[in-house]
Design an enzyme around this catalytic site. Structure first.
Site, PDB file in Angstrom:
ATOM      1  N   THR C  46       0.833  -1.208   0.000  1.00  0.00           N
ATOM      2  CA  THR C  46       0.000   0.000   0.000  1.00  0.00           C
ATOM      3  C   THR C  46       0.865   1.254   0.000  1.00  0.00           C
ATOM      4  OG1 THR C  46      -1.720  -1.163   1.202  1.00  0.00           O
ATOM      5  CG2 THR C  46      -1.789   1.242   1.285  1.00  0.00           C
ATOM      6  N   HIS C  49       2.086   1.775  -3.414  1.00  0.00           N
ATOM      7  CA  HIS C  49       1.034   2.333  -4.272  1.00  0.00           C
ATOM      8  C   HIS C  49       0.973   3.858  -4.110  1.00  0.00           C
ATOM      9  CE1 HIS C  49      -0.628  -1.394  -5.677  1.00  0.00           C
ATOM     10  NE2 HIS C  49      -0.936  -1.826  -4.474  1.00  0.00           N
TER      11      HIS C  49
END
Lengths: 352, 352, 352, 352
Positions: C46, C49
């Protein structure tokens, strides 16, 4: 019964249709087998497949002629010498999966997915006949006070029980997707065991009405209503806790992921003939749901559950069985079933 | 409601009895608390213990005076500033265990056995009053269409649900040992979720009759019948699959091991005041049974199960509640409960 | 710590990259919050990202600038006045899902699918910083004898534990599909709890080697081997009992249905960005398998399971963590992770 | 092998002792039976009971002479004509409960509590012999690479597996009460499947040492230490999550309720010869614990679990088996076992 003839319904030619014929009553009862006098038998989708000789049947059926039928209730009239689980005069129904008892699945209480299963009326001669020879281990003894015309439908009822009771539904909201005979039974079972709201989804009006009579709190016609919207409305916007899939319809299955609740449970008995497409990320992973594929009946937990429910008079089998014909009118039964305007159809062999 | 008085039922002296009194409506509602206008409350065995000031109460109650009562349904009339789970006007019932949210048990979904539990009407002032101040987290929002006199009994109903639904009873034979109010609810719940045969065992005739009306298939008076013999007769000689113990009677509990089935399940809510003697070898090990001790309600699974069952109209609460009195007639209620000739007794506070 | 500055890693512009910056140490600790001195933090997919500002991040991140990071171990240095579950000096890790405690899911032990979840380092400022302010309820107290650089990776380890322990794997054959950091941890957990044979499937050589060192009995490179053939060979032709999916690869997921055993269990954590196509009839229904979607960590069962395993020294976290950098070298860490040639990467904030 | 003799260990007289004798190798192998060449057999407490002809044996053994022994590993050397689950040359161990396959328990995956069980070496001639004739269904095929002297102890190992794996112990604290051979195996299994802390309680020093070597984190001698105090100290004052009872000691069992955690689980295999007294209210109901009575092995889940653990080399059977003797030295084996200074004792029949 030596050398006596009986009436049978056979599939003898590789094309649509079936034949009423005569055959000797089975003579050589193996040590672990029984002979059953068939009192009632019923019509399953599988029987219709064989009758209509569709692609599935052409690939699946190994040998013709074949005596059709696998759902039955009957009386034990002859016993192989090793048989101990039933006795003469018992009224039995049959589990139609003849399992090997030897594979890892059979050895760990998962006989329903036995690798070596043979199916009555598909792999061996079936029960559309006055008498049928079966392995004793497949016989489940019934209470005699129940009418055989209800007892014979326990095999598909067991599919409904397996599908619906695999997950806990007590006090929960449940969707039943597809109300053919097994879906209808599922509606009835779900209400009998304390589901809170049962939502039945079905395009056929006859079956929607029957679902309603069997206890569905809400019925939805997907041709006329937005199913997702309606189910969410009926469930405070959360979706259903448990979904039983009986339609085998690609679109309906795909859509159902949108109205199942976070953490919901999906039991799938219906068998789509196309691949389905799933948005695994949004509809499975982030929702934290569980999906279970249903084959047959848990042997024999599901049978004992049924027996208990039937004994307590919790099910409305008189409404599930919508038609009863003599066995010889089997073609008529097939066509009515194909129309969709029926629940379960029972056939009664004539005994002199 | 500032500085307004309300009627309360208090325990003020360390002896049998209670007092109808006046007190200010609770003023300081904490950030995480709510004020509830009590619409209905009910009488629990615990309340009777405190009323009669028995040994348990003498040891357990830390401070007098104490406003009694813990079972209620009421309307939210004031909200602490952090409260989000309920809103003004909601009709709520209360989980009576105020748990810490911080111990390992609370942190793993086992709040019912929280190490730091405080109990409403025992450790803090209760709901035998026009208004009660409670932690918001203990409020469970009800459907408004149900009569508060049924909603208030959900706390003990939750005990019945916890006890009966801990093990699977669908299609199974169940014994309910002891038919006080919670045992009676257990009979009703068991039938509602598809138990096959429910056998209720109770010495009091009034309660046996009520058990019958609530769905018991068999009722046994242990003063007149051999319980073991009868239960075995009713279960093909095998005994019951599941037993719910609500009597707290040493002899009855000991005896029950003799009529539970091999592999059977026993859920125990009753609390005997003597040690019980068990033949562990014959009655537990070789029988392969499971025994579960029931404390409180699974928070909040059992509440959601109840809500679903009540919503679906599966329970007969109108029969469970046998008496309704104004709150001020609480002593009369206590005495009727003590007589054994009642189901659940509800008290209604008077609001101007 | 009033008005003192600290180092933070922030996302401040809507494009690839991040910034090392200064910010005040959080000042206003709410009544239910704590201030944590970050001792170690780690890099999650995450975070990458957000760093690379991909499509997901563009849609998901509501407000910039944002302090990044959510995996941490740290010391409690300030307590809000209501806080009881931790004390000053405790070494804690954080559950990164801040849940509402009020929805049906939170109320029934399913906080991991709370409808109102906020995520640390995504919805609120994170822990790539010297200090972070968090809700006390998200803190899980660690054993002090374990190095913070291992404690900080418990959040993703909890994903592995959730995925692998959801189904029983004791004595069973398990496939781990995808050996990124969480898949690697899953290999380690599976062996630690008695899986019989663990088969790891991964294209990256570095990670295959690491899987082997962490206990995988078999590693398969799907670019060089026929995965289905090999898995069946390794499992007596039956397929694996349990499959943990960590790859998020459409093709790999679809293929995996072919080497899962009859009655097998599939736990899916990976999130494919395309729909997957399933032959529901052959691969789910007739196989009788179960599929479970994994979100987050069961709160807090999975945390207690981890704590028990770490305490017993059952896991090889020293091998799972392959790189450790100062927090300020976070970009280097991001690029190494992107290369695939790493296990878990830990970042250590510098404290004077 | 027609009319050839073999060596057997028989019980022929109703008094302490046994006899090494000669008997014909079993000749008439039934259709569903096999003949097994015994490669290794082991000594169970039951064998010692029969050897010493205690009260239990006097009541239980129906017919003398009886060939003793029930734990074995051997090679299939003859097959009845219906046998399909094993083949000539297979190395098998035997489940010693010969079950009926027909009762409700057998029909629902609970064969371990079959109502009609017969036991090898108790109800029929056993395996303290060169050859033994057994029902094929009782044979479980082993991996050939494992030494028969370890394979033969799977029957009691299965008791340990049943007891310990009935409840989830991954990452949890576990007490093993009584470290006879099965308790010792339980210690080993518990550590193998990820228990966090295993606390073994045993009075015999030899066995405490063995427990330690098999992985016990803590060993307690109840003659020298306050067990309750120590267990609470070792578990942060909470008690153990799971307790496996193997001692059959009335006092020890009663005491164990005091150091089991709230919500704890107790699996009981030991069989006290006196009634035990339980404070049901404080120790079961308010603690919310679960108690399970263990009979035999779950057929055949426990066998597959063992096979998986043995295959993965997770167990230290070389330490569990402390003594190996020729079969003819069986009396010496009995006396060593009686002394308590042994783990499992294996006997090897001599084959020419």
């Amino acid at each position: 019964m030596n050398n006596q003839e009986m009436t049978v319904v056979i599939k003898d030619e590789p094309k649509k249709g079936l034949k009423i014929s005569k055959k000797l009553i089975p003579q050589n009862i193996g040590d672990d087998e029984v002979l059953i006098k068939v009192l009632a038998t019923s019509v399953c989708g599988t029987d219709y497949h064989i009758y209509s000789w569709d692609e599935w049947s052409q690939n699946r059926i190994k040998q013709l002629p074949l005596t059709m039928g696998h759902e039955l209730a009957g009386e034990i009239v002859k016993l192989g010498k090793n048989v101990k689980n039933v006795k003469l005069g018992d009224i039995v129904s049959a589990e139609t999966h003849i399992v090997c008892n030897n594979c890892e699945f059979c050895k760990t209480g998962q006989g329903h997915i036995c690798q070596n299963t043979k199916i009555i009326g598909v792999d061996i001669d079936g029960c559309y006949a006055n008498y049928v020879k079966l392995p004793a281990q497949n016989c489940f003894v019934n209470d005699k006070e129940v009418d055989p015309k209800y007892l014979c439908i326990q095999e598909p009822l067991g599919n409904a029980v397996h599908t619906i009771l695999h997950f806990d539904i007590i006090g929960k909201n449940v969707a039943i997707l597809g109300c053919g005979p097994i879906g209808l039974m599922a509606v009835n079972v779900a209400k009998a065991v304390g589901a809170s709201k049962v939502i039945a989804i079905e395009i056929n009006e006859y079956r929607r009405n029957l679902a309603k009579e069997l206890g569905a709190d809400v019925v939805i016609n997907p041709k006329e209503e937005d199913v997702i919207k309606r189910v969410l409305e009926e469930t405070d916007g959360l979706g259903v806790d448990v979904l039983g899939e009986f339609s085998g319809n690609k679109f309906a299955v795909e859509q159902s992921f949108k109205y199942i609740k976070l953490g919901g449970k999906m039991s799938i008995l219906g068998i789509p003939n196309k691949k389905i497409e799933i948005d695994l990320a949004s509809d499975v992973v982030f929702k934290g749901i569980t999906i279970y594929g249903v084959t047959g009946r848990k042997m024999y937990e599901n049978w004992y559950q049924m027996k208990g429910l039937i004994k307590a008079n919790k099910l409305n089998l008189a409404k599930v069985v919508t038609h009863t014909f003599p066995l010889t009118e089997v073609e008529k039964a097939m066509e009515i079933m194909a129309s969709g305007n029926s629940g379960k159809i029972v056939l009664i062999p004539e005994h002199e």
